[in-house]
Design a protein around this motif. Structure first.
Motif, PDB file in Angstrom:
ATOM      1  N   VAL A   7       7.743  16.817  18.064  1.00  7.50           N
ATOM      2  CA  VAL A   7       6.953  17.858  18.471  1.00  7.50           C
ATOM      3  C   VAL A   7       6.017  18.647  17.305  1.00  7.50           C
ATOM      4  O   VAL A   7       6.365  18.555  16.325  1.00  7.50           O
ATOM      5  CB  VAL A   7       7.798  19.205  18.961  1.00  7.50           C
ATOM      6  CG1 VAL A   7       6.846  20.313  19.488  1.00  7.50           C
ATOM      7  CG2 VAL A   7       8.645  18.848  20.128  1.00  7.50           C
ATOM      8  N   ILE A   8       4.698  18.719  17.790  1.00  7.67           N
ATOM      9  CA  ILE A   8       3.842  19.288  16.563  1.00  7.67           C
ATOM     10  C   ILE A   8       3.219  20.491  17.244  1.00  7.67           C
ATOM     11  O   ILE A   8       2.611  20.513  18.629  1.00  7.67           O
ATOM     12  CB  ILE A   8       2.606  18.210  16.347  1.00  7.67           C
ATOM     13  CG1 ILE A   8       3.271  16.990  15.476  1.00  7.67           C
ATOM     14  CG2 ILE A   8       1.515  19.015  15.435  1.00  7.67           C
ATOM     15  CD1 ILE A   8       2.260  16.023  14.994  1.00  7.67           C
ATOM     16  N   GLU A   9       3.020  21.527  16.601  1.00 13.07           N
ATOM     17  CA  GLU A   9       2.276  22.783  16.787  1.00 13.07           C
ATOM     18  C   GLU A   9       1.149  22.663  15.826  1.00 13.07           C
ATOM     19  O   GLU A   9       1.096  22.896  14.616  1.00 13.07           O
ATOM     20  CB  GLU A   9       3.064  24.249  16.656  1.00 13.07           C
ATOM     21  CG  GLU A   9       2.192  25.207  17.059  1.00 13.07           C
ATOM     22  CD  GLU A   9       3.113  26.592  17.226  1.00 13.07           C
ATOM     23  OE1 GLU A   9       2.380  27.560  17.092  1.00 13.07           O
ATOM     24  OE2 GLU A   9       4.401  26.557  17.080  1.00 13.07           O
ATOM     25  N   ALA A  10       0.142  22.894  16.256  1.00  8.04           N
ATOM     26  CA  ALA A  10      -1.409  22.995  15.599  1.00  8.04           C
ATOM     27  C   ALA A  10      -2.230  24.276  15.934  1.00  8.04           C
ATOM     28  O   ALA A  10      -2.156  24.617  16.885  1.00  8.04           O
ATOM     29  CB  ALA A  10      -2.106  21.767  15.748  1.00  8.04           C
ATOM     30  N   ALA A  15      -7.476  20.090  16.311  1.00 11.74           N
ATOM     31  CA  ALA A  15      -6.379  19.484  15.491  1.00 11.74           C
ATOM     32  C   ALA A  15      -5.513  18.943  16.283  1.00 11.74           C
ATOM     33  O   ALA A  15      -4.877  18.009  16.147  1.00 11.74           O
ATOM     34  CB  ALA A  15      -5.882  20.582  14.643  1.00 11.74           C
ATOM     35  N   THR A  16      -4.921  19.620  17.533  1.00 10.95           N
ATOM     36  CA  THR A  16      -4.042  18.993  18.294  1.00 10.95           C
ATOM     37  C   THR A  16      -4.444  17.971  18.904  1.00 10.95           C
ATOM     38  O   THR A  16      -3.669  16.913  19.020  1.00 10.95           O
ATOM     39  CB  THR A  16      -3.706  20.094  19.541  1.00 10.95           C
ATOM     40  OG1 THR A  16      -3.588  21.379  18.759  1.00 10.95           O
ATOM     41  CG2 THR A  16      -2.594  19.870  20.374  1.00 10.95           C
ATOM     42  N   LEU A  17      -5.799  17.852  19.341  1.00 14.58           N
ATOM     43  CA  LEU A  17      -6.098  16.442  20.103  1.00 14.58           C
ATOM     44  C   LEU A  17      -6.284  15.355  18.995  1.00 14.58           C
ATOM     45  O   LEU A  17      -5.896  14.373  19.231  1.00 14.58           O
ATOM     46  CB  LEU A  17      -7.816  16.814  20.459  1.00 14.58           C
ATOM     47  CG  LEU A  17      -8.663  15.610  21.244  1.00 14.58           C
ATOM     48  CD1 LEU A  17      -7.647  14.977  22.171  1.00 14.58           C
ATOM     49  CD2 LEU A  17     -10.055  15.729  21.483  1.00 14.58           C
ATOM     50  N   ALA A  18      -6.711  15.586  17.680  1.00 19.30           N
ATOM     51  CA  ALA A  18      -6.732  14.666  16.637  1.00 19.30           C
ATOM     52  C   ALA A  18      -5.341  14.167  16.437  1.00 19.30           C
ATOM     53  O   ALA A  18      -5.038  12.772  16.406  1.00 19.30           O
ATOM     54  CB  ALA A  18      -7.405  15.315  15.569  1.00 19.30           C
ATOM     55  N   LYS A  36      -0.175  25.717  25.575  1.00 22.13           N
ATOM     56  CA  LYS A  36      -0.656  26.540  24.507  1.00 22.13           C
ATOM     57  C   LYS A  36       0.612  27.233  24.053  1.00 22.13           C
ATOM     58  O   LYS A  36       1.469  27.393  24.754  1.00 22.13           O
ATOM     59  CB  LYS A  36      -1.536  27.749  24.892  1.00 22.13           C
ATOM     60  CG  LYS A  36      -2.872  27.065  25.661  1.00 22.13           C
ATOM     61  CD  LYS A  36      -3.860  28.210  26.215  1.00 22.13           C
ATOM     62  CE  LYS A  36      -3.723  27.883  27.684  1.00 22.13           C
ATOM     63  NZ  LYS A  36      -4.430  29.117  28.502  1.00 22.13           N
ATOM     64  N   ALA A  37       0.626  27.589  22.823  1.00 19.23           N
ATOM     65  CA  ALA A  37       1.647  28.144  21.858  1.00 19.23           C
ATOM     66  C   ALA A  37       1.358  29.477  22.032  1.00 19.23           C
ATOM     67  O   ALA A  37       1.853  30.673  22.788  1.00 19.23           O
ATOM     68  CB  ALA A  37       2.114  27.577  20.812  1.00 19.23           C
ATOM     69  N   CYS A  67      -8.460  17.377  10.283  1.00 21.23           N
ATOM     70  CA  CYS A  67      -9.513  17.827  11.254  1.00 21.23           C
ATOM     71  C   CYS A  67      -9.751  18.943  10.636  1.00 21.23           C
ATOM     72  O   CYS A  67      -9.310  19.968  10.280  1.00 21.23           O
ATOM     73  CB  CYS A  67      -8.648  17.972  12.549  1.00 21.23           C
ATOM     74  SG  CYS A  67      -9.752  18.695  13.791  1.00 21.23           S
ATOM     75  N   PHE A  68     -11.257  19.137  10.700  1.00 23.89           N
ATOM     76  CA  PHE A  68     -12.064  20.224  10.181  1.00 23.89           C
ATOM     77  C   PHE A  68     -11.628  21.596  10.737  1.00 23.89           C
ATOM     78  O   PHE A  68     -11.433  21.791  12.037  1.00 23.89           O
ATOM     79  CB  PHE A  68     -13.452  20.220  10.263  1.00 23.89           C
ATOM     80  CG  PHE A  68     -14.323  21.311   9.855  1.00 23.89           C
ATOM     81  CD1 PHE A  68     -14.534  21.373   8.445  1.00 23.89           C
ATOM     82  CD2 PHE A  68     -14.647  22.517  10.674  1.00 23.89           C
ATOM     83  CE1 PHE A  68     -15.203  22.740   8.004  1.00 23.89           C
ATOM     84  CE2 PHE A  68     -15.278  23.605  10.342  1.00 23.89           C
ATOM     85  CZ  PHE A  68     -15.585  23.700   9.085  1.00 23.89           C
ATOM     86  N   GLY A  69     -10.893  22.506   9.899  1.00 29.49           N
ATOM     87  CA  GLY A  69     -10.303  23.707  10.417  1.00 29.49           C
ATOM     88  C   GLY A  69      -9.069  23.443  10.843  1.00 29.49           C
ATOM     89  O   GLY A  69      -8.437  24.496  11.316  1.00 29.49           O
ATOM     90  N   GLY A  70      -8.662  22.244  10.829  1.00 30.10           N
ATOM     91  CA  GLY A  70      -7.172  22.127  11.413  1.00 30.10           C
ATOM     92  C   GLY A  70      -6.176  22.368  10.472  1.00 30.10           C
ATOM     93  O   GLY A  70      -6.267  22.478   9.256  1.00 30.10           O
ATOM     94  N   LYS A  71      -4.977  22.976  11.120  1.00 27.68           N
ATOM     95  CA  LYS A  71      -3.641  23.242  10.312  1.00 27.68           C
ATOM     96  C   LYS A  71      -2.503  22.832  11.053  1.00 27.68           C
ATOM     97  O   LYS A  71      -2.423  23.746  12.155  1.00 27.68           O
ATOM     98  CB  LYS A  71      -3.834  24.738   9.803  1.00 27.68           C
ATOM     99  CG  LYS A  71      -2.559  25.220   9.086  1.00 27.68           C
ATOM    100  CD  LYS A  71      -2.836  26.546   8.542  1.00 27.68           C
ATOM    101  CE  LYS A  71      -1.412  27.115   7.644  1.00 27.68           C
ATOM    102  NZ  LYS A  71      -0.914  26.063   6.751  1.00 27.68           N
ATOM    103  N   ILE A  72      -1.677  22.234  10.776  1.00 29.12           N
ATOM    104  CA  ILE A  72      -0.325  22.190  11.279  1.00 29.12           C
ATOM    105  C   ILE A  72       0.509  23.075  11.179  1.00 29.12           C
ATOM    106  O   ILE A  72       0.944  23.529   9.799  1.00 29.12           O
ATOM    107  CB  ILE A  72       0.324  20.628  10.950  1.00 29.12           C
ATOM    108  CG1 ILE A  72      -0.341  19.499  11.086  1.00 29.12           C
ATOM    109  CG2 ILE A  72       1.764  20.549  11.472  1.00 29.12           C
ATOM    110  CD1 ILE A  72      -0.731  19.115  12.727  1.00 29.12           C
TER     111      ILE A  72
END
Length: 103
Positions: A7-10, A15-18, A36-37, A67-72
């Motif tokens: 499981v990953i929450e982004a 970022a989720t799609l990437a 959605k979380a 991903c630009f602006g992405g954060k796990i």
């Protein structure tokens, strides 16, 4: 073959799609859940063999952060989840994803 759940929450949909794209291309895994979380966060869950989930999770974490602006925000892998967890939480193979299940 022992199964695992990853499981990953982004933060943010891109970022989720990437992460999802990278996971499905990096391992023989099936995307079993997306939702959605909170506060712009999304989470995804994958299933597959323990070794395939491990490699797919590594690729997904890297892609989500790149991903630009992405954060796990958080992530976790459960090797060999008990049937009780699989039947209660939304991580089982549904009819909707069965066509994409990788054996």
């Amino acid at each position: 073959m022992p199964q695992a759940v990853g499981v990953i929450e982004a933060l943010g949909f891109p970022a989720t799609l990437a992460a999802a794209d990278a996971m499905l291309k990096a391992g023989r895994v099936t995307l079993v859940y997306f939702d959605k979380a909170e506060r712009g966060n999304f989470y995804i869950a994958i299933r597959g063999s323990v070794s395939e989930v491990a490699s797919a999770m590594a690729a997904g974490l890297e892609a989500g952060e790149a991903c630009f602006g992405g954060k796990i925000m958080t992530h976790y892998t459960v090797p060999n989840p008990p049937e009780n967890i699989v039947s209660v939480l939304p991580i089982h193979y549904t009819d909707q994803v069965e066509a994409f299940r990788v054996y």
